[in-house]
Enzyme design. Structure first.
Site, short mmCIF file in Angstrom:
data_model
loop_
_atom_site.label_atom_id
_atom_site.label_comp_id
_atom_site.label_asym_id
_atom_site.label_seq_id
_atom_site.Cartn_x
_atom_site.Cartn_y
_atom_site.Cartn_z
N ASN A 75 0.84 -1.20 0.00
CA ASN A 75 0.00 0.00 0.00
C ASN A 75 0.87 1.24 0.00
O ASN A 75 1.92 1.28 0.65
CB ASN A 75 -0.90 0.01 1.23
CG ASN A 75 -1.79 1.25 1.28
OD1 ASN A 75 -2.53 1.52 0.33
ND2 ASN A 75 -1.69 2.02 2.35
N SER B 124 4.65 6.82 2.57
CA SER B 124 5.21 5.51 2.95
C SER B 124 4.64 4.42 2.05
O SER B 124 3.45 4.49 1.68
CB SER B 124 4.84 5.17 4.40
OG SER B 124 5.24 6.20 5.29
N HIS C 215 0.82 5.08 1.17
CA HIS C 215 0.03 5.89 2.10
C HIS C 215 0.65 7.27 2.23
O HIS C 215 1.86 7.36 2.50
CB HIS C 215 -0.03 5.20 3.47
CG HIS C 215 -0.76 6.00 4.49
ND1 HIS C 215 -2.14 6.10 4.53
CD2 HIS C 215 -0.30 6.77 5.50
CE1 HIS C 215 -2.49 6.90 5.52
NE2 HIS C 215 -1.40 7.32 6.13
N1 LIG Z 1 -6.48 -4.00 6.25
C1 LIG Z 1 -5.97 -2.96 5.58
N2 LIG Z 1 -6.64 -2.42 4.55
C2 LIG Z 1 -6.10 -1.36 3.87
C3 LIG Z 1 -4.88 -0.79 4.28
C4 LIG Z 1 -4.19 -1.39 5.37
O1 LIG Z 1 -3.07 -0.97 5.74
N3 LIG Z 1 -4.75 -2.47 5.99
N4 LIG Z 1 -4.39 0.37 3.64
C5 LIG Z 1 -5.47 1.07 2.94
C6 LIG Z 1 -5.25 2.37 2.30
N5 LIG Z 1 -5.61 3.44 3.26
C7 LIG Z 1 -4.58 4.27 3.59
O2 LIG Z 1 -3.46 4.15 3.08
C8 LIG Z 1 -6.93 3.66 3.76
C9 LIG Z 1 -8.02 3.18 3.06
C10 LIG Z 1 -9.32 3.39 3.56
C11 LIG Z 1 -9.54 4.07 4.74
C12 LIG Z 1 -10.94 4.26 5.25
O3 LIG Z 1 -11.16 4.75 6.34
N6 LIG Z 1 -11.90 3.84 4.41
C13 LIG Z 1 -13.35 3.85 4.79
C14 LIG Z 1 -14.20 4.40 3.66
C15 LIG Z 1 -13.61 5.69 3.11
C16 LIG Z 1 -14.36 6.09 1.83
O4 LIG Z 1 -15.06 5.24 1.23
O5 LIG Z 1 -14.19 7.29 1.44
C17 LIG Z 1 -13.80 2.41 5.00
O6 LIG Z 1 -13.14 1.49 4.44
O7 LIG Z 1 -14.82 2.27 5.68
C18 LIG Z 1 -8.44 4.55 5.45
C19 LIG Z 1 -7.14 4.35 4.96
C20 LIG Z 1 -6.13 0.12 1.96
N7 LIG Z 1 -6.77 -0.87 2.79
N1 LIG Z 2 -5.21 5.95 2.46
C1 LIG Z 2 -4.90 5.72 1.09
C2 LIG Z 2 -4.62 7.05 0.42
O1 LIG Z 2 -5.04 8.09 0.88
N2 LIG Z 2 -3.90 6.96 -0.70
C3 LIG Z 2 -3.58 8.18 -1.41
O2 LIG Z 2 -4.59 8.46 -2.36
C4 LIG Z 2 -3.97 9.16 -3.43
C5 LIG Z 2 -4.34 8.40 -4.66
O3 LIG Z 2 -3.98 9.12 -5.76
P1 LIG Z 2 -4.06 8.40 -7.20
O4 LIG Z 2 -5.44 7.76 -7.29
O5 LIG Z 2 -3.85 9.54 -8.14
O6 LIG Z 2 -2.98 7.36 -7.25
C6 LIG Z 2 -2.45 9.13 -3.21
O7 LIG Z 2 -2.00 10.32 -2.63
C7 LIG Z 2 -2.31 7.99 -2.23
O8 LIG Z 2 -1.17 8.13 -1.40
#
Ligand SMILES: Nc1nc2c(c(=O)[nH]1)N[C@@H](CN(C=O)c1ccc(C(=O)N[C@@H](CCC(=O)O)C(=O)O)cc1)CN2
Ligand SMILES: NCC(=O)N[C@@H]1O[C@H](COP(=O)([O-])[O-])[C@@H](O)[C@H]1O
Length: 222
Positions: A106, A135, A108
């Site tokens: 992922n 990261s 982030h």
């Molecule tokens: N089990 C895991 N799943 C995911 C991870 C992880 O590390 N462990 N990374 C994420 C990506 N991410 C941040 O990098 C991230 C994705 C989603 C959310 C979140 O709160 N999503 C909500 C809905 C948000 C929306 O629909 O706008 C949800 O899932 O209820 C926070 C951080 C990818 N998955």
């Molecule tokens: N928590 C996950 C998250 O916030 N990811 C972030 O969403 C954007 C996606 O851009 P992209 O669709 O243009 O690649 C990127 O900034 C990525 O780091």
């Protein structure tokens, strides 16, 4: 045999595009075998041919685990070597993570462990931090808590808005993701519990983008 990448995306897909561009330029020895989204019309999907697209409206699934199970089966069907969450805005359930453990990356937009979750840029600005960044980590069941493989840093400037900071971070996201995926497909990184193993040795600190040349990674000397 080229390594096979499945990419998960929810939005515009600029990180997906960075992978596609590197593959087209011959600097990433891999092929994208599927792009998967939790949003029916995610713009990222338009970046690949229709045959590679899979999307469902995750919000229409109840319980939410049914979506993750269907997603996992669809991903399994393309037999990926690696799964890359590139702007995938949905928490993957434990069953999914354990099914593909060690093969899910992922990207982030924060210097983990700082600012897990969403709205990282606004939170960093609100806290008045001097540095922010991105990261790339292994995905674990706990959100944004997996072993961190690499990071890239950017300054937070006076008067920064979340959008301005996001754009500055995005500029280093793309080379960082390409370089980590390059290491992954070359078999140079692996997840061992909460530790990243790099070239067979435990990684004592995240790899970092070479500040002088964002096409290079500052690799630990051994
Ligand atoms: N089990 C895991 N799943 C995911 C991870 C992880 O590390 N462990 N990374 C994420 C990506 N991410 C941040 O990098 C991230 C994705 C989603 C959310 C979140 O709160 N999503 C909500 C809905 C948000 C929306 O629909 O706008 C949800 O899932 O209820 C926070 C951080 C990818 N998955
Ligand atoms: N928590 C996950 C998250 O916030 N990811 C972030 O969403 C954007 C996606 O851009 P992209 O669709 O243009 O690649 C990127 O900034 C990525 O780091």
């Amino acid at each position: 045999m080229k390594r096979r990448l499945a990419v998960l995306a929810s939005g515009r897909g600029s990180n997906l595009q960075a992978l596609l561009d590197a593959i087209a330029a011959g600097t990433l020895d891999a092929e994208i075998v599927g792009v998967f989204s939790n949003r029916l019309n995610a713009p990222a999907l338009e970046r690949v041919p229709a045959a590679l697209r899979w999307s469902r409206d995750a919000k229409s699934y109840s319980p939410r685990e049914e979506f993750d199970a269907e997603l996992a089966d669809a991903i399994d069907a393309v037999q990926p070597d690696w799964i890359v969450c590139a702007g995938y805005l949905r928490v993957l359930d434990e069953k999914f993570v354990e099914r593909f453990r060690g093969r899910v990356l992922n990207i982030h937009p924060s210097l983990l462990p700082a600012y897990r979750g969403l709205k990282t840029h606004a939170r960093a600005i609100a806290d008045g931090v001097a540095e922010h960044g991105v990261s790339v980590h292994f995905v674990s069941p706990e959100l944004d808590a997996g072993a961190v493989i690499a990071q890239a840093r950017v300054p937070v400037l006076a008067g920064d808005t979340p959008d301005a900071l996001a754009e500055r971070v995005l500029a280093v996201e793309h080379p960082l993701l390409v370089q980590v995926v390059r290491l992954a497909v070359a078999g140079r990184i692996a997840e061992q519990g909460e530790t990243v193993v790099f070239d067979g040795h435990p990684l004592l600190a995240p790899l970092s983008l070479d500040s002088a040349n964002s096409d290079c990674m500052a690799l630990p000397t051994r």
